[in-house]
Design an enzyme around this catalytic site. Structure first.
Site, PDB file in Angstrom:
ATOM      1  N   VAL A 106      -8.160   0.985  -7.794  1.00 53.98           N
ATOM      2  CA  VAL A 106      -9.094   1.615  -8.729  1.00 53.98           C
ATOM      3  C   VAL A 106      -8.275   2.228  -9.858  1.00 53.98           C
ATOM      4  O   VAL A 106      -7.350   2.998  -9.600  1.00 53.98           O
ATOM      5  CB  VAL A 106      -9.943   2.702  -8.028  1.00 53.98           C
ATOM      6  CG1 VAL A 106     -10.876   3.373  -9.024  1.00 53.98           C
ATOM      7  CG2 VAL A 106     -10.735   2.099  -6.881  1.00 53.98           C
ATOM      8  N   HIS A 110      -5.881   8.644  -7.932  1.00 57.01           N
ATOM      9  CA  HIS A 110      -6.468   9.230  -6.732  1.00 57.01           C
ATOM     10  C   HIS A 110      -5.389   9.382  -5.681  1.00 57.01           C
ATOM     11  O   HIS A 110      -4.484   8.566  -5.564  1.00 57.01           O
ATOM     12  CB  HIS A 110      -7.646   8.410  -6.203  1.00 57.01           C
ATOM     13  CG  HIS A 110      -7.369   6.970  -5.956  1.00 57.01           C
ATOM     14  ND1 HIS A 110      -7.209   6.050  -6.983  1.00 57.01           N
ATOM     15  CD2 HIS A 110      -7.234   6.275  -4.808  1.00 57.01           C
ATOM     16  CE1 HIS A 110      -6.996   4.854  -6.464  1.00 57.01           C
ATOM     17  NE2 HIS A 110      -6.992   4.964  -5.147  1.00 57.01           N
ATOM     18  N   HIS A 112      -4.888   9.924  -1.608  1.00 57.82           N
ATOM     19  CA  HIS A 112      -5.501   9.850  -0.287  1.00 57.82           C
ATOM     20  C   HIS A 112      -4.901  10.954   0.582  1.00 57.82           C
ATOM     21  O   HIS A 112      -3.683  11.141   0.600  1.00 57.82           O
ATOM     22  CB  HIS A 112      -5.170   8.510   0.388  1.00 57.82           C
ATOM     23  CG  HIS A 112      -5.682   7.309  -0.328  1.00 57.82           C
ATOM     24  ND1 HIS A 112      -6.811   6.631   0.062  1.00 57.82           N
ATOM     25  CD2 HIS A 112      -5.200   6.649  -1.415  1.00 57.82           C
ATOM     26  CE1 HIS A 112      -7.005   5.600  -0.738  1.00 57.82           C
ATOM     27  NE2 HIS A 112      -6.038   5.589  -1.646  1.00 57.82           N
TER      28      HIS A 112
END
Length: 125
Positions: A106, A110, A112
């Site tokens: 994506v 981000h 995790h």
């Protein structure tokens, strides 16, 4: 499909839509710098994604272009999310994929947060 970490930011990526509330998410944290939500396909008992609220493609993009306040706020948010998830003890893993070889899928930064079980070696051999 892995993406190019140097591509221009796509305001129609799935995380941008989540930020705008166009796609629902199970949010566990939100402030001016970040939101965090449960991954829809968890790879561990605890699998939370933390994303910055700004339009950054990757860790590289974020570290080069974000303000000091955004960087500090995002890093603090990741720590808060891990603590609030009860992951500090016995431990957790942070993962930020960058670019094609890093497996980034994506085009929005981000991180995790994985926890809830022994996570094994860092990379499969």
């Amino acid at each position: 499909m892995p993406i190019d970490a140097t591509q221009p930011y796509d305001p129609n990526n799935v995380f941008a839509k989540i930020l705008r509330g166009e796609i629902p998410s199970s949010r566990v944290y939100e402030d001016e710098y970040a939101i965090a939500f449960h991954d829809i396909a968890p790879a561990a008992p605890t699998h939370i994604l933390v994303i910055p609220t700004g339009p950054y493609v990757s860790w590289d993009d974020f570290s080069a272009k974000a303000s000091d306040a955004e960087i500090a706020g995002f890093v603090r948010a990741v720590g808060i999310v891990a603590r609030e998830a009860g992951a500090v003890e016995p431990g957790y893993r942070l993962l930020a994929n960058v670019g094609r070889h890093g497996g980034q899928e994506v085009p929005h930064l981000h991180v995790h947060v994985f926890a809830g079980q022994p996570l094994g070696p860092m990379l499969a051999r």
